[in-house]
Design an enzyme around this catalytic site. Structure first.
Site, PDB file in Angstrom:
ATOM      1  N   GLY A 103       0.831  -1.190   0.000  1.00 20.91           N
ATOM      2  CA  GLY A 103       0.000   0.000   0.000  1.00 20.91           C
ATOM      3  C   GLY A 103       0.867   1.242   0.000  1.00 20.91           C
ATOM      4  CD  GLN A 134       3.299   5.994   2.539  1.00 25.58           C
ATOM      5  OE1 GLN A 134       2.350   5.437   2.018  1.00 25.58           O
ATOM      6  NE2 GLN A 134       4.247   5.323   3.173  1.00 25.58           N
ATOM      7  CB  CYS A 146       4.905   2.477   7.368  1.00 26.05           C
ATOM      8  SG  CYS A 146       4.442   3.951   6.441  1.00 26.05           S
ATOM      9  CG  LEU A 147       6.381   1.013   1.364  1.00 25.28           C
ATOM     10  CD1 LEU A 147       5.845   1.250  -0.043  1.00 25.28           C
ATOM     11  CD2 LEU A 147       7.499  -0.017   1.349  1.00 25.28           C
ATOM     12  CG  HIS A 198      -0.937   1.508   7.237  1.00 19.59           C
ATOM     13  ND1 HIS A 198       0.004   1.055   8.149  1.00 19.59           N
ATOM     14  CD2 HIS A 198      -0.255   2.339   6.395  1.00 19.59           C
ATOM     15  CE1 HIS A 198       1.182   1.603   7.871  1.00 19.59           C
ATOM     16  NE2 HIS A 198       1.057   2.372   6.810  1.00 19.59           N
ATOM     17  CD  GLU A 199      -1.175   2.509   2.658  1.00 21.18           C
ATOM     18  OE1 GLU A 199      -0.767   3.681   2.534  1.00 21.18           O
ATOM     19  OE2 GLU A 199      -0.431   1.572   2.997  1.00 21.18           O
ATOM     20  CG  HIS A 223       0.012   6.984   5.225  1.00 27.75           C
ATOM     21  ND1 HIS A 223       1.150   7.502   5.806  1.00 27.75           N
ATOM     22  CD2 HIS A 223       0.247   5.653   5.074  1.00 27.75           C
ATOM     23  CE1 HIS A 223       2.025   6.512   6.006  1.00 27.75           C
ATOM     24  NE2 HIS A 223       1.504   5.384   5.583  1.00 27.75           N
TER      25      HIS A 223
HETATM   26 NI    NI Z   1       2.376   3.502   5.646  1.00 31.93          NI
END
Ligand code: NI
Length: 172
Positions: free
Chosen positions: A45, A50, A92-93, A134-135, A138
């Protein structure tokens, strides 16, 4: 085109994002770039902030076996959440190599607009439910570490500050 992923801590990851208006060619490019960036990472995701775009767009693909299932969600909104919760070891990226257990509703119903401008609605469960929540977080400037206690959160943030210093020194 693969876009650089912003690492925590960064003020752009803490800001609520703006709703998307029209589906423009730029938005289509953004969505395609985000999917490419997510698959290359690799991740399941990715949210627009991000990659430094403070708009309410996310991409995800939590398909484990079989063909990929790329999804683009514009202006996503949770309209229902189950009372039963599930715990997942999230990462998380924007916070590479750091994982922690987060408890969230096990199932959610989400409404969004797709790239054709059509309204969509779907119930998510399992990893898809964790990922979409989660996304969406963000897009509201919230990270999974915000669910942790202050000590654990500070420990991860310090590790990330160190990682960013090291990357800056090595020129990447
Ligand atoms: Ni994340």
């Amino acid at each position: 085109m693969i876009r650089p992923i912003i690492l925590h801590p960064d003020p752009r990851l803490k800001k609520p994002c703006e709703a998307v208006g029209d589906i423009t060619p730029e938005l289509r490019v953004l969505a395609a770039d985000m999917l490419e960036t997510m698959y290359e990472a690799p991740g399941i995701g990715l949210a627009a902030p991000q990659v430094g775009v403070l708009k309410r767009v996310l991409v995800m693909d939590c398909a484990k076996d079989g063909p990929p299932e790329p999804m683009v969600l514009i202006n996503p909104r949770v309209t229902w959440a189950s009372e039963d919760l599930s715990v997942y070891d999230e990462g998380c990226l924007s916070i590479p190599d750091q994982y922690a257990e987060v408890k969230r509703p096990a199932r959610v119903r989400v409404e969004w607009t797709d790239l054709d401008g059509a309204a969509q609605e779907r119930d998510f469960e399992g990893l898809w439910a964790t990922c979409v929540q989660h996304e969406i977080d963000h897009l509201d400037g919230k990270l999974f570490i915000d669910y942790l206690g202050p000590l654990k959160r500070q420990m991860i943030t310090r590790k990330m500050e160190k990682l960013k210093r090291e990357r800056a020194r090595s020129g990447g």
